[in-house]
Design an enzyme around this catalytic site. Sequence first.
Site, short mmCIF file in Angstrom:
data_model
loop_
_atom_site.label_atom_id
_atom_site.label_comp_id
_atom_site.label_asym_id
_atom_site.label_seq_id
_atom_site.Cartn_x
_atom_site.Cartn_y
_atom_site.Cartn_z
N GLY A 197 57.97 7.30 -3.38
CA GLY A 197 59.23 7.94 -3.02
C GLY A 197 59.88 8.48 -4.28
O GLY A 197 59.96 7.80 -5.30
N LEU A 249 55.04 22.44 -16.30
CA LEU A 249 53.86 23.32 -16.35
C LEU A 249 52.56 22.53 -16.40
O LEU A 249 51.56 23.01 -16.91
CB LEU A 249 53.97 24.24 -17.58
CG LEU A 249 55.27 25.03 -17.75
CD1 LEU A 249 55.29 25.73 -19.09
CD2 LEU A 249 55.45 26.02 -16.60
N GLY A 250 52.56 21.31 -15.90
CA GLY A 250 51.36 20.49 -15.92
C GLY A 250 50.94 20.16 -17.35
O GLY A 250 51.76 19.78 -18.19
N ASP A 277 58.09 12.89 -11.33
CA ASP A 277 59.24 11.98 -11.21
C ASP A 277 59.51 11.30 -12.55
O ASP A 277 60.67 11.14 -12.96
CB ASP A 277 58.97 10.93 -10.14
CG ASP A 277 58.79 11.54 -8.76
OD1 ASP A 277 59.32 12.63 -8.52
OD2 ASP A 277 58.10 10.92 -7.93
#
Length: 312
Positions: A34, A210-211, A243
């Site tokens: 979550g 951007l990863g 997150d």
Amino acid sequence: MTFAGRFEDSLVVEQLSKLSVSFLVDDLEIRRGGVAPNISFGLAALGLSPVLVGAAGQDFADYRSWLERHGVVCDHVRISESRHTARFVCTTDSTMAQFASFYPGAMSEARLIELAPIVARVGEPAYVLIGADDPDGMLRHTEECRQRGYRFIADPSQQLAFGEGELIRALVDGAALLFTNEYESHLVEQKTGWDAAEILGRVEVQVTTLGAEGVRIRRREHDDLVVPAAAGVTAVEPTGVGDAFRAGFLAATTWGLGLERAAQVGCVLAAYVVETVGTQEYAFTAASFLGRLGDSYGAAAAAEVEPHLRPA
């Protein structure tokens, strides 16, 4: 769950209208997740006291205990009398094809939560992050932040795929920060009808992950700031990485650090998550975190963060 075979071997194209299949899976992993608990866990791991606001079911007790032991304030989670906590259930086969379901459950009651009574108990918030949730709840909380003058952060993520333009515009307009990944940033433009410049005219700061390339930060009348990802990362599983980045970024801004330093702290916390299986299974000491920060971004970065870092 993991299925060792291939789903396609059990599907008859001509009979899909009568589909009824069963798969014997090899394992079952139940993971905490979550977006709100993940971000709160990360903030607490860095020494802050985040207040988790959302709706869960009676089955939240064990999860609540875990979060509270790790420094997350859960006093203001609404507990549904009739629904289970939201959950995502997925089975993956040997080709990485997936059958998945998302059960919103108690999440739909988030629209019943008012922020003002919470603020009256815990004090004025540094910010209110409004992440992917029940759409009506997201809208209510955004509007309440505008009305009461709470600085809010728009982080619509998964709801961008389902929300219409009117909803997305209402969630983004006036945000202190807008968080997206690169694909989601284009979705925001497409769904709102605003171009990149107009979005910057409606939010104070746009932060785009951007990863493996790091993160890009945009502000009006400033050049883009691009911060590379942390060095020496051995990626294992990407769930929850965004997150963790948000938690690190927001912790640093709460400490009063600049945007570049905030992005660096976020990237280092994200590295811990991508190197573990599960979104809340990482741990670190102040020394290890600062060492990694220094290795990635230099001694000055570590020195600036050191006075603030108080790992839970």
